[in-house]
Design an enzyme around this catalytic site. Structure first.
Site, PDB file in Angstrom:
ATOM      1  N   HIS A 152     -16.197   0.448   5.720  1.00  0.00           N
ATOM      2  CA  HIS A 152     -17.522  -0.096   5.979  1.00  0.00           C
ATOM      3  C   HIS A 152     -17.392  -1.553   6.414  1.00  0.00           C
ATOM      4  O   HIS A 152     -16.520  -2.288   5.939  1.00  0.00           O
ATOM      5  CB  HIS A 152     -18.390   0.001   4.724  1.00  0.00           C
ATOM      6  N   ALA A 199       7.823   5.303  -1.576  1.00  0.00           N
ATOM      7  CA  ALA A 199       6.831   5.821  -2.513  1.00  0.00           C
ATOM      8  C   ALA A 199       5.948   4.694  -3.036  1.00  0.00           C
ATOM      9  O   ALA A 199       6.430   3.611  -3.380  1.00  0.00           O
ATOM     10  CB  ALA A 199       7.539   6.513  -3.672  1.00  0.00           C
ATOM     11  N   LYS A 219       6.654  -3.906   3.317  1.00  0.00           N
ATOM     12  CA  LYS A 219       7.462  -4.852   4.076  1.00  0.00           C
ATOM     13  C   LYS A 219       8.726  -4.163   4.583  1.00  0.00           C
ATOM     14  O   LYS A 219       9.214  -3.210   3.990  1.00  0.00           O
ATOM     15  CB  LYS A 219       7.837  -6.056   3.204  1.00  0.00           C
ATOM     16  N   ARG A 222      14.929  -2.284   5.989  1.00  0.00           N
ATOM     17  CA  ARG A 222      16.076  -2.229   6.904  1.00  0.00           C
ATOM     18  C   ARG A 222      15.825  -1.133   7.919  1.00  0.00           C
ATOM     19  O   ARG A 222      14.870  -0.364   7.804  1.00  0.00           O
ATOM     20  CB  ARG A 222      17.379  -1.943   6.146  1.00  0.00           C
TER      21      ARG A 222
END
Length: 234
Positions: A152, A199, A219, A222
């Protein structure tokens, strides 16, 4: 099978991703065609509720037949397990060899598009805001992972947020990607080919192909071994 002595681990062959797809029986195709001709979409949804919770082969067949009758496109060898729910099935395009785990929910929109490619594996209790969604071939979707495709706007500020307009942004999961258990993919994100999402990660921006990301927010960790980016030092 490859054993690693003393480590209590082993490597075994994949199952779902290697499974051969055979054409669905003619009787099942005929049933889907009959249901499409005789039932309206709302009636098909009501009929589906009668077969949604069973685990036997007849209930599985009826779920496939109803999806085939309702969806824009529906492939062969699809497994729809017990408790799977949906909204606006008429906007779905489902490939062949797709596995949809128990108690998953796919929420489309009357004017939207939900595309799920071939050999996609969706774990139990997954959720998809599928108003504008593309999942390409051979994607693995961990149990409980969620995908949001809309938010929204929150304006104007003098009304409840749930009364403000909805901004819908397409989410694309490119081929071969693997989404970890309980991960959350946010609106507008593209997950690159062959990437791995850890996960529990919350992904709020695009992920490049063959990258491994994790965390909240997710983030870069590798590159996957063997990827050309890793080999070139990028």
């Amino acid at each position: 099978m490859l054993d690693h002595p003393g480590t209590h681990e082993r490597v075994v062959k994949a199952v779902q991703g290697l499974k051969k797809v055979t054409p669905d029986p003619e009787v099942e195709l005929g049933l889907g065609a009959f249901l499409k001709e005789k039932y309206k979409p709302d009636d098909l949804a009501e009929l589906y509720s009668r077969f949604s919770l069973g685990d036997g082969p007849f209930d599985m067949m009826m779920r496939r037949a109803i999806w085939r009758a309702s969806a824009r496109r529906f492939g062969n060898g699809v497994s729809i397990h017990s408790g799977v729910g949906f909204k606006h099935l008429e906007t779905f395009e489902i490939g062949s060899g797709v596995f949809i785990g128990a108690q998953s929910f796919i929420q489309g929109r009357f004017d939207g598009t939900c595309i799920i490619g071939d050999h996609v594996w969706i774990g139990p209790q997954s959720y998809f805001d599928a108003r504008e969604l593309v999942i390409e071939d051979y994607v693995g979707w961990g149990p409980g992972a969620k995908l949001l495709g809309s938010t929204h706007t929150g304006v104007p500020i003098d009304v409840p947020i749930v009364q403000t307009d909805l901004k819908i942004r397409r989410v694309t999961i490119q081929a071969w990607a693997d989404i970890g258990t309980n991960a959350v993919i946010l609106p507008g994100v593209t997950i690159g080919k062959g990437s791995i999402i850890g996960a529990g990660s919350v992904v709020n921006k695009d992920v490049p192909p063959f990258a491994i990301v994790a965390g909240n927010p997710a983030k870069f960790i590798r590159w996957r071994e063997g990827d050309e980016n890793a080999e070139s030092g990028k």
